[in-house]
Design a protein around this motif. Structure first.
Motif, PDB file in Angstrom:
ATOM      1  N   ILE A   1     -53.403  -6.094  35.536  1.00  0.00           N
ATOM      2  CA  ILE A   1     -52.213  -5.927  36.375  1.00  0.00           C
ATOM      3  C   ILE A   1     -52.222  -4.528  36.981  1.00  0.00           C
ATOM      4  N   GLY A   2     -51.854  -4.438  38.240  1.00  0.00           N
ATOM      5  CA  GLY A   2     -51.859  -3.130  38.879  1.00  0.00           C
ATOM      6  C   GLY A   2     -51.482  -3.237  40.330  1.00  0.00           C
ATOM      7  N   SER A   3     -51.853  -2.231  41.092  1.00  0.00           N
ATOM      8  CA  SER A   3     -51.546  -2.118  42.526  1.00  0.00           C
ATOM      9  C   SER A   3     -50.122  -1.700  42.811  1.00  0.00           C
ATOM     10  N   GLU A   4     -49.247  -1.835  41.858  1.00  0.00           N
ATOM     11  CA  GLU A   4     -47.857  -1.428  42.071  1.00  0.00           C
ATOM     12  C   GLU A   4     -47.316  -0.855  40.757  1.00  0.00           C
ATOM     13  N   PRO A   5     -46.337   0.056  40.865  1.00  0.00           N
ATOM     14  CA  PRO A   5     -45.773   0.631  39.641  1.00  0.00           C
ATOM     15  C   PRO A   5     -45.109  -0.452  38.797  1.00  0.00           C
ATOM     16  N   HIS A   6     -45.268  -0.347  37.515  1.00  0.00           N
ATOM     17  CA  HIS A   6     -44.587  -1.266  36.600  1.00  0.00           C
ATOM     18  C   HIS A   6     -44.396  -0.543  35.283  1.00  0.00           C
ATOM     19  N   SER A   7     -43.415  -0.994  34.520  1.00  0.00           N
ATOM     20  CA  SER A   7     -43.081  -0.296  33.277  1.00  0.00           C
ATOM     21  C   SER A   7     -43.820  -0.918  32.098  1.00  0.00           C
TER      22      SER A   7
ATOM     23  N   SER B   1     -54.330  -1.360  35.957  1.00  0.00           N
ATOM     24  CA  SER B   1     -55.432  -1.017  36.864  1.00  0.00           C
ATOM     25  C   SER B   1     -54.896  -0.180  38.015  1.00  0.00           C
ATOM     26  N   TYR B   2     -55.497   0.993  38.221  1.00  0.00           N
ATOM     27  CA  TYR B   2     -55.014   1.909  39.255  1.00  0.00           C
ATOM     28  C   TYR B   2     -56.099   2.183  40.284  1.00  0.00           C
ATOM     29  N   GLY B   3     -55.704   2.189  41.525  1.00  0.00           N
ATOM     30  CA  GLY B   3     -56.663   2.552  42.563  1.00  0.00           C
ATOM     31  C   GLY B   3     -55.961   2.736  43.889  1.00  0.00           C
ATOM     32  N   LEU B   4     -56.691   3.270  44.858  1.00  0.00           N
ATOM     33  CA  LEU B   4     -56.141   3.415  46.202  1.00  0.00           C
ATOM     34  C   LEU B   4     -57.284   3.303  47.190  1.00  0.00           C
ATOM     35  N   SER B   5     -56.988   2.680  48.311  1.00  0.00           N
ATOM     36  CA  SER B   5     -58.065   2.336  49.242  1.00  0.00           C
ATOM     37  C   SER B   5     -58.727   3.574  49.844  1.00  0.00           C
ATOM     38  N   GLU B   6     -58.021   4.688  49.907  1.00  0.00           N
ATOM     39  CA  GLU B   6     -58.602   5.876  50.533  1.00  0.00           C
ATOM     40  C   GLU B   6     -59.859   6.368  49.805  1.00  0.00           C
TER      41      GLU B   6
ATOM     42  N   GLY C   1     -44.565   6.441  40.076  1.00  0.00           N
ATOM     43  CA  GLY C   1     -44.172   6.046  41.430  1.00  0.00           C
ATOM     44  C   GLY C   1     -44.750   7.052  42.392  1.00  0.00           C
ATOM     45  N   ARG C   2     -44.504   6.837  43.677  1.00  0.00           N
ATOM     46  CA  ARG C   2     -44.930   7.843  44.642  1.00  0.00           C
ATOM     47  C   ARG C   2     -43.828   8.896  44.728  1.00  0.00           C
ATOM     48  N   ALA C   3     -44.233  10.094  45.097  1.00  0.00           N
ATOM     49  CA  ALA C   3     -43.251  11.180  45.168  1.00  0.00           C
ATOM     50  C   ALA C   3     -42.047  10.754  46.018  1.00  0.00           C
TER      51      ALA C   3
HETATM   52  P1  ADP Z   1     -51.036   1.108  50.301  1.00  0.00           P
HETATM   53  O1  ADP Z   1     -50.901   2.601  50.308  1.00  0.00           O
HETATM   54  O2  ADP Z   1     -50.944   0.466  51.637  1.00  0.00           O
HETATM   55  O3  ADP Z   1     -50.175   0.433  49.259  1.00  0.00           O
HETATM   56  P2  ADP Z   1     -53.341   0.718  48.583  1.00  0.00           P
HETATM   57  O4  ADP Z   1     -53.549  -0.703  48.342  1.00  0.00           O
HETATM   58  O5  ADP Z   1     -54.510   1.588  48.685  1.00  0.00           O
HETATM   59  O6  ADP Z   1     -52.542   0.855  49.913  1.00  0.00           O
HETATM   60  O7  ADP Z   1     -52.359   1.224  47.458  1.00  0.00           O
HETATM   61  C1  ADP Z   1     -52.599   2.325  46.655  1.00  0.00           C
HETATM   62  C2  ADP Z   1     -51.319   2.760  46.031  1.00  0.00           C
HETATM   63  O8  ADP Z   1     -50.737   1.728  45.237  1.00  0.00           O
HETATM   64  C3  ADP Z   1     -51.499   3.910  45.082  1.00  0.00           C
HETATM   65  O9  ADP Z   1     -51.558   5.143  45.752  1.00  0.00           O
HETATM   66  C4  ADP Z   1     -50.254   3.777  44.211  1.00  0.00           C
HETATM   67  O10 ADP Z   1     -49.123   4.311  44.851  1.00  0.00           O
HETATM   68  C5  ADP Z   1     -50.086   2.279  44.105  1.00  0.00           C
HETATM   69  N1  ADP Z   1     -50.719   1.784  42.873  1.00  0.00           N
HETATM   70  C6  ADP Z   1     -51.945   1.248  42.757  1.00  0.00           C
HETATM   71  N2  ADP Z   1     -52.189   0.898  41.475  1.00  0.00           N
HETATM   72  C7  ADP Z   1     -51.105   1.234  40.761  1.00  0.00           C
HETATM   73  C8  ADP Z   1     -50.737   1.146  39.378  1.00  0.00           C
HETATM   74  N3  ADP Z   1     -51.550   0.622  38.462  1.00  0.00           N
HETATM   75  N4  ADP Z   1     -49.531   1.626  39.010  1.00  0.00           N
HETATM   76  C9  ADP Z   1     -48.699   2.153  39.918  1.00  0.00           C
HETATM   77  N5  ADP Z   1     -48.975   2.258  41.235  1.00  0.00           N
HETATM   78  C10 ADP Z   1     -50.160   1.811  41.659  1.00  0.00           C
END
Ligand code: ADP
Ligand code: ZN
Length: 429
Positions: free
Chosen positions: A205-211, A229-234, A320-322
């Protein structure tokens, strides 16, 4: 059974890892000289980490937008084999290019992460993330195939079909947005299938903040282990950071990235343990090397060693993001803190929304929460009690005074991609 995809690198002794990093950093700077954006920096002079931090300014997402499309490209265009891009709803999209080697290294990185949590050849991997420009689809796809797992590129949506595939092909490893994992469960209920009777074993699970509360809920509902799972496309996409079997922090791979945590206001580099913005320098990327890239994500480096034996540093789950921070009548808080409190209360269902309005010159916080089926079919007194308890706990834990509105299970809006849980109406009314 060994748990390492690359034992030597994953367990590298700290000094050795640092020396390796410095070598890779030098190579990266050498490549970055070919990038129109970085050309102007005195990259030749840099021979230490200190010099790097002193001479190289941060790179911002804004820079990537302004340099659209080729301003960061450090190779010839003919070496590029793929591009990924953000959606670009607010101006130019950020476009990231990949050479063949970039794709291979990224694949290796994702395979390392998936292997770490127990994915093996013989597993059936169902990838419910979006394919296409979004990196969560293809990024995981290649990693899973490198391990030798049977990979189902089903993509997002169509919940009944997701379940049908899980049943018929014995899916064991699922890559899924945490918000969607909870929503998918209601389809299992509707079909009267208990997911625990299937072959599900691991959720990524990932891509978005979760508790943490949401993770536990997913694990309990499905009878699986769920890993962050954490990552960012940049900087590639998924694979940047991953939880190990200890589930105690996210390992960031230091042979791929140089990690800094900075004060988002002053830019000062913060010591281990202090919370700030994550800054990453890519150490292997060819097409688009990024130096001191400000991710916008808030976290801290966890002190101490991990019991799993990996020497690569760990960060705390992303808060979260700032710019996700909410200021409500002077009180600062993050949506994830609300989620943590909310999902810790028995009877709260699987979806919630946060709304903020301006009323009589004051900020008013509305929490809309679905209740679970048993509460919904119970008594009015039970509902009132739950409503009061939510308000009470948010007050005592977060010092905010919300209006709590309960909703039927499955009634709140859902998202095709990442969840958008906050509706701030203060400047819109
Ligand atoms: P976008 O900026 O359009 O959402 P990305 O798919 O590259 O493009 O998203 C990366 C961002 O998603 C990260 O910078 C972070 O803010 C968030 N993110 C990715 N994985 C996690 C995670 N496991 N927990 C919290 N936030 C996450
Ligand atoms: Zn670990």
């Amino acid at each position: 059974m060994t748990m390492y995809w690359d034992e030597q690198m994953e367990r590298a002794e700290a000094g050795e890892l640092q020396r390796h990093q410095l070598k890779l950093l030098r190579q990266t700077l050498e490549r970055a000289k070919n990038s129109p954006f970085y050309q102007r920096l005195p990259l030749d002079k840099i021979d230490s980490l200190e010099a790097f931090q002193a001479e190289v300014p941060f790179t911002r997402k804004q820079d990537l937008r302004e340099q659209f499309p080729y301003g960061f490209l450090a190779t010839e265009l003919k070496q590029v084999v793929r591009l990924h891009s953000s959606s670009g709803t607010t101006g130019n999209p950020t476009v990231i290019f990949h050479t063949k080697k970039d794709i291979e290294e990224w694949t290796n990185l994702v395979a390392r992460c998936m292997y770490m949590i127990g994915t093996r050849a013989g597993d059936v991997f169902q990838n419910t993330m979006g394919y296409g420009l979004f990196t969560g689809g293809l990024g995981f796809h290649y990693g899973a195939e490198a391990i030798g797992a049977l990979t189902i590129p089903i993509g997002p949506g169509n919940s009944k079909r997701q379940i049908w595939f899980m049943q018929n092909f014995g899916s064991s490893v699922i890559h899924i947005l945490p918000s969607y994992a909870l929503r998918l469960y209601s389809h299992f209920e509707e079909l009267q299938i208990d997911p625990k009777t299937l072959t599900l074993r691991i959720f990524i699970i990932g891509s978005e903040p979760h508790s943490e509360a949401m993770r536990r809920q997913i694990e309990d509902l499905y009878g699986v282990k769920a890993y962050n799972s954490y990552g960012l496309s940049e900087v590639c996409g998924p694979g940047v950071g991953f939880e190990c079997p200890e589930q105690n922090g996210i390992h960031l791979w230091e042979d791929y990235f140089l990690v800094e945590i900075i004060d988002p206001e002053t830019g000062e580099v913060l010591p281990v343990g202090e919370e700030g913005e994550l800054v990453l320098t890519t150490l292997k990327r060819e097409a688009v090397p990024l130096l001191r890239y400000r991710t916008g994500d808030l976290t801290r480096i966890l002190p101490g060693e991990c019991a799993c034996g990996r020497s690569h540093l760990r960060i705390e789950r992303i808060k979260g993001r700032a710019d996700d921070m909410l200021i409500i009548n002077g009180v600062n808080l993050f949506p994830i803190q609300i989620e943590k409190t909310l999902l810790g209360i028995p009877g709260v269902g699987k979806n919630y929304l946060i709304e903020i309005r301006k009323e009589n010159y004051m900020d008013k916080l509305y929490i809309k929460a679905e209740v679970d089926q048993t509460i919904f079919e119970g008594t009015l007194a039970g509902l009132t009690q739950l409503q009061n308890r939510i308000a009470e706990e948010l007050r005592s834990e977060l010092s905010v005074n919300p209006v709590v509105q309960l909703s039927e299970p499955g009634s709140l809006p859902v998202w095709e991609g990442k969840a958008k849980r906050v509706n701030d109406r203060r400047n819109k009314e």
